[in-house]
Design an enzyme around this catalytic site. Structure first.
Site, PDB file in Angstrom:
ATOM      1  N   ARG A 239      -3.671   4.314  -2.239  1.00  0.00           N
ATOM      2  CA  ARG A 239      -3.076   2.906  -1.539  1.00  0.00           C
ATOM      3  C   ARG A 239      -2.641   1.280  -2.635  1.00  0.00           C
ATOM      4  O   ARG A 239      -2.723   0.779  -2.098  1.00  0.00           O
ATOM      5  CB  ARG A 239      -4.981   2.685  -1.051  1.00  0.00           C
ATOM      6  CG  ARG A 239      -4.446   1.029   0.032  1.00  0.00           C
ATOM      7  CD  ARG A 239      -6.137   0.966   0.545  1.00  0.00           C
ATOM      8  NE  ARG A 239      -6.614  -0.159   0.652  1.00  0.00           N
ATOM      9  CZ  ARG A 239      -6.679  -0.724   2.159  1.00  0.00           C
ATOM     10  NH1 ARG A 239      -6.391  -0.142   3.367  1.00  0.00           N
ATOM     11  NH2 ARG A 239      -6.757  -1.837   2.253  1.00  0.00           N
TER      12      ARG A 239
ATOM     13  N   GLU B  72       1.842  -3.973  10.798  1.00  0.00           N
ATOM     14  CA  GLU B  72       1.821  -2.393  11.207  1.00  0.00           C
ATOM     15  C   GLU B  72       1.880  -1.682  11.739  1.00  0.00           C
ATOM     16  O   GLU B  72       2.059  -2.066  13.611  1.00  0.00           O
ATOM     17  CB  GLU B  72      -0.068  -2.527  11.624  1.00  0.00           C
ATOM     18  CG  GLU B  72      -1.253  -3.576  10.522  1.00  0.00           C
ATOM     19  CD  GLU B  72      -1.744  -2.546   9.487  1.00  0.00           C
ATOM     20  OE1 GLU B  72      -1.007  -1.219   9.575  1.00  0.00           O
ATOM     21  OE2 GLU B  72      -2.440  -3.458   8.901  1.00  0.00           O
TER      22      GLU B  72
ATOM     23  N   HIS C   4       3.616  -3.835   6.946  1.00  0.00           N
ATOM     24  CA  HIS C   4       2.309  -2.655   6.488  1.00  0.00           C
ATOM     25  C   HIS C   4       2.704  -1.379   7.898  1.00  0.00           C
ATOM     26  O   HIS C   4       3.313  -1.804   8.369  1.00  0.00           O
ATOM     27  CB  HIS C   4       1.266  -2.947   6.046  1.00  0.00           C
ATOM     28  CG  HIS C   4       0.318  -3.310   5.156  1.00  0.00           C
ATOM     29  ND1 HIS C   4      -0.141  -3.788   3.955  1.00  0.00           N
ATOM     30  CD2 HIS C   4       0.829  -5.125   5.093  1.00  0.00           C
ATOM     31  CE1 HIS C   4      -0.787  -4.523   3.739  1.00  0.00           C
ATOM     32  NE2 HIS C   4       0.336  -4.976   3.967  1.00  0.00           N
ATOM     33  N   SER C   5       2.009   0.189   8.151  1.00  0.00           N
ATOM     34  CA  SER C   5       1.171   0.697   8.614  1.00  0.00           C
ATOM     35  C   SER C   5      -0.055   1.464   8.269  1.00  0.00           C
ATOM     36  O   SER C   5      -0.519   1.201   7.510  1.00  0.00           O
ATOM     37  CB  SER C   5       2.793   1.444   8.756  1.00  0.00           C
ATOM     38  OG  SER C   5       2.145   2.903   7.363  1.00  0.00           O
ATOM     39  N   TYR C   6      -1.026   1.454   9.507  1.00  0.00           N
ATOM     40  CA  TYR C   6      -0.098   2.089  11.341  1.00  0.00           C
ATOM     41  C   TYR C   6      -1.332   1.486  11.610  1.00  0.00           C
ATOM     42  O   TYR C   6      -1.797   2.389  11.674  1.00  0.00           O
ATOM     43  CB  TYR C   6       0.135   3.798  10.924  1.00  0.00           C
ATOM     44  CG  TYR C   6      -1.173   4.685  10.182  1.00  0.00           C
ATOM     45  CD1 TYR C   6      -1.386   4.812  11.960  1.00  0.00           C
ATOM     46  CD2 TYR C   6      -1.991   4.586   9.840  1.00  0.00           C
ATOM     47  CE1 TYR C   6      -2.369   5.680  12.092  1.00  0.00           C
ATOM     48  CE2 TYR C   6      -3.075   5.378   9.455  1.00  0.00           C
ATOM     49  CZ  TYR C   6      -3.400   6.337  11.074  1.00  0.00           C
ATOM     50  OH  TYR C   6      -4.683   6.256  11.093  1.00  0.00           O
TER      51      TYR C   6
ATOM     52  N   HIS D 156       1.244  -1.354  -0.102  1.00  0.00           N
ATOM     53  CA  HIS D 156       0.081   0.380  -0.135  1.00  0.00           C
ATOM     54  C   HIS D 156       0.726   0.932   0.082  1.00  0.00           C
ATOM     55  O   HIS D 156       1.356   1.497   1.257  1.00  0.00           O
ATOM     56  CB  HIS D 156      -1.022  -0.501   1.498  1.00  0.00           C
ATOM     57  CG  HIS D 156      -1.688  -0.764   1.527  1.00  0.00           C
ATOM     58  ND1 HIS D 156      -2.830  -1.664   2.071  1.00  0.00           N
ATOM     59  CD2 HIS D 156      -2.975  -1.486  -0.297  1.00  0.00           C
ATOM     60  CE1 HIS D 156      -3.390  -2.360   1.549  1.00  0.00           C
ATOM     61  NE2 HIS D 156      -3.117  -2.448   0.644  1.00  0.00           N
TER      62      HIS D 156
ATOM     63  N   ARG E 161       0.716   4.117   0.246  1.00  0.00           N
ATOM     64  CA  ARG E 161       0.698   5.851   0.656  1.00  0.00           C
ATOM     65  C   ARG E 161       1.238   5.400   2.365  1.00  0.00           C
ATOM     66  O   ARG E 161       1.833   6.591   3.096  1.00  0.00           O
ATOM     67  CB  ARG E 161      -0.789   6.417   0.898  1.00  0.00           C
ATOM     68  CG  ARG E 161      -1.118   5.614   1.568  1.00  0.00           C
ATOM     69  CD  ARG E 161      -3.205   5.735   1.256  1.00  0.00           C
ATOM     70  NE  ARG E 161      -4.000   4.909   1.988  1.00  0.00           N
ATOM     71  CZ  ARG E 161      -5.385   5.193   2.444  1.00  0.00           C
ATOM     72  NH1 ARG E 161      -5.614   6.587   1.703  1.00  0.00           N
ATOM     73  NH2 ARG E 161      -5.969   4.120   3.150  1.00  0.00           N
ATOM     74  N   GLU E 162       1.684   4.263   2.595  1.00  0.00           N
ATOM     75  CA  GLU E 162       2.152   3.838   3.914  1.00  0.00           C
ATOM     76  C   GLU E 162       3.985   4.641   3.894  1.00  0.00           C
ATOM     77  O   GLU E 162       4.642   3.207   3.677  1.00  0.00           O
ATOM     78  CB  GLU E 162       2.044   2.464   4.228  1.00  0.00           C
ATOM     79  CG  GLU E 162       0.310   2.525   4.591  1.00  0.00           C
ATOM     80  CD  GLU E 162      -0.334   0.780   4.543  1.00  0.00           C
ATOM     81  OE1 GLU E 162       0.446  -0.174   4.470  1.00  0.00           O
ATOM     82  OE2 GLU E 162      -1.144   0.943   4.294  1.00  0.00           O
TER      83      GLU E 162
ATOM     84  N   ASN F 258      -3.059  -5.975  -1.823  1.00  0.00           N
ATOM     85  CA  ASN F 258      -3.897  -6.890  -0.739  1.00  0.00           C
ATOM     86  C   ASN F 258      -5.934  -7.062  -0.619  1.00  0.00           C
ATOM     87  O   ASN F 258      -5.431  -7.558   0.631  1.00  0.00           O
ATOM     88  CB  ASN F 258      -3.376  -6.518   0.534  1.00  0.00           C
ATOM     89  CG  ASN F 258      -2.657  -7.684   1.534  1.00  0.00           C
ATOM     90  OD1 ASN F 258      -2.136  -8.490   0.919  1.00  0.00           O
ATOM     91  ND2 ASN F 258      -3.299  -7.039   2.514  1.00  0.00           N
TER      92      ASN F 258
END
Lengths: 94, 309
Positions: free
Chosen positions: B127, B270, B196-198, B69, B71-72, B144
């Site tokens: 995303r 995450e 991933h985050s967050y 993703h 934007r993370e 995902n």
């Protein structure tokens, strides 16, 4: 380039399963364009919603009318993006 | 930068800077690190994977990926720091040395390059992938939700305009298919760790069904140890457990696919949230995030080393 002026990120905490369900319903209302950054999972756990400026009144009214507590996590997304860009330019210059 | 010693790990970087840095890392550690290309993205960008290997043929391996993703951003930045850490600690840290003396590590730092570039040029909060959806004005698929594991179920969206659109069919996204083909083709991947985050979580299968995995207790205990060691660095609190129990139903996700295809140690991280910035974490958070994540990652990798199957 997409701008996010006036968009806010709300941190929402559902008090019970019913409110979790209501938040999911909110997410299904495509016309509001709510972008879940952190999805509602269970009561007491925060969910983060990016809400476009134009949808803010409707979303806040929805939350308040359903007694779902929230706070404003990011006041103006675009301000943060501008700050991020300034930081990157400065870093690159360095 | 001409050397990894002058690269600024505390800044966010463009894809060109990251891809260039990969070459520098390979140049600095030619006997340990190589760069391989496992495919091309929808917009024909190369999908690069760093291979950490001390030799041998088709050794058992650990797969790491960051940034599916895009934007993370804290995720890709943590990936860069971590890849450098692996290279630097080999021969110094006994755990890293033991892992790499027996196993290979494959690390895809920019798993969704088209989306990543788009977050730099057009939409910071993008995303998905950038593939066109026939019959829809909306672009992209959530990579995902595109894996062949409970694909198309209720934990994903069939609406191309949704952030969790699962795509027209499993592995429709080149970025997903490239990884699936690589892992299946390799045949000896023992762990998949997708970062991933967050939300501060360490999760394991399943996301598409409520049944626990057969080694649920082992995964749970390992996750517990990992988040405890992570918290010991700066006190950052993680939750852990199966995806279904901890977050929500999520269909078609990477670690479920990995588990269903024989990869017993499949986890997804995450990373941290300060509670204020979300995906817009200031770059000052990169080093602390990466630093605290490192012992947790190492716990998982050491466990994989010590529990061959």
């Amino acid at each position: 380039e997409k701008l996010f002026m006036g968009d806010q990120v709300l941190r929402v905490t559902a008090g019970d399963e019913g409110q979790v369900t209501q938040l999911r319903v909110l997410g299904e209302q495509a016309e509001l364009q709510v972008d879940f950054w952190r999805h509602p999972t269970r009561p007491g756990h925060p969910a983060d919603l990016r809400v476009p400026f134009s949808s803010l009144p409707a979303v806040k009214t929805f939350l308040e009318s359903n007694n779902i507590s929230y706070s404003i996590m990011i006041e103006d997304v675009q301000e943060l993006l501008d700050e991020e860009r300034r930081t990157m330019v400065k870093s690159r210059r360095t | 930068e001409r050397s990894t010693s002058t690269f600024d790990f505390a800044s966010y970087h463009t894809i060109d800077e990251i891809y260039h840095w990969m070459d520098v890392l390979v140049g600095d550690h030619p006997n340990l690190v190589s760069k391989i290309q496992i495919g091309q993205s929808y917009e024909n960008r190369p999908l690069y994977v760093l291979k950490f290997s001390t030799g041998g043929s088709n050794r058992s391996a650990i797969w790491l990926d960051t940034g599916i993703h895009p934007r993370e951003w804290i995720t890709q930045a943590t990936g860069i720091w971590t890849a450098n850490k692996i290279a630097e600690e080999y021969g110094k840290d006994p755990s890293v040395t033991a892992i790499l003396d027996s196993m290979d590590i494959f690390f895809e730092i920019v798993t969704n390059p088209d989306g990543f570039v788009f977050t730099h040029s057009s939409d910071r909060l993008w995303r998905k992938t950038r593939s066109i959806n026939a019959g829809s004005p909306c672009i992209g698929v959530d990579p995902n939700r595109n894996w062949d594991a409970g694909f198309g179920g209720s934990g994903a969206s069939s609406d191309p305009c949704s952030e969790t659109y699962h795509g027209p069919y499993a592995h429709s996204e080149r970025e997903v298919k490239a990884i699936a083909d690589f892992i299946l083709g390799h045949g000896n991947v023992k762990s998949v760790i997708s970062i991933h985050s967050y939300s501060q979580m360490l999760l394991f299968p399943y996301g598409y069904k409520t049944a626990p995995v057969p080694n649920h207790q082992e995964m749970n205990e390992l996750a517990k140890k990992a988040v405890s060691d992570l918290a010991a660095v700066y006190g950052t609190k993680y939750t852990y457990g199966s995806i279904m129990d901890t977050i929500y139903a999520a269909d078609g996700i990477a670690v479920d696919w990995a588990y269903d295809n024989g990869v017993k140690y499949s986890f997804t991280f995450e990373l941290r949230d300060t509670g204020r910035y979300g995906f817009l974490l200031p770059s000052t958070q990169i080093i602390p995030t990466a630093t605290e994540t490192w012992p947790a990652l190492l716990d998982v990798m050491v466990h994989v080393l010590e529990h061959p199957y």
